[in-house]
Design a protein around this motif. Structure first.
Motif: not given
Length: 130
Positions: A29-37, A55-58
């Motif tokens: 029930g969630f999206v896992l977001v990797d915020t690294r390069s 920098a690209d969120v959301p």
């Protein structure tokens, strides 16, 4: 005591750990977001994660779907910055404590261009049992 209750309630509301994320994937029930390069993502990421640098969120994500962010590890605040950016845009968001470092230390698989890579759990961190 009220301050302590509020503090720890807030931590559990806004933070999660790698074991709980692992248990919730897929279909948690969630999206896992990797915020690294991109370079870090290519080295290895949590299977099923979405690559979305801070920098690209959301990005193209639906605000109705909860988000869990992660980055390198406890020495990096990229996931925290991304979580703040999601929260400012109305998303329900949590941060995965320990990032990819603790994911790997727990012995969970990572995805690379060459396929899945398994690592033995670090005996100092796994199994926690809590």
């Amino acid at each position: 005591m009220t301050d302590a209750v509020a503090f720890f309630t807030a931590r559990l509301t806004h933070l999660t750990d790698v074991s709980d994320v692992h248990a919730g994937l897929p279909g948690g029930g969630f999206v896992l977001v990797d915020t690294r390069s991109r370079a870090a993502w290519d080295q290895g990421h949590v299977p099923g994660a979405v690559h979305l640098p801070t920098a690209d969120v959301p990005g193209p994500l639906d605000p109705a779907t909860p988000v869990v962010t992660y980055c390198w590890g406890p020495g990096c605040n990229g996931a925290t910055r991304a979580a703040l950016a999601f929260a400012q845009r109305g998303f329900a968001v949590r941060e995965m404590q320990g990032g990819i470092e603790y994911w790997i230390r727990e012995g969970f698989a990572v995805e690379t261009a060459a396929g899945r890579v398994e690592h033995a759990p670090d005996p100092l961190t796994a199994p926690c049992g809590c």
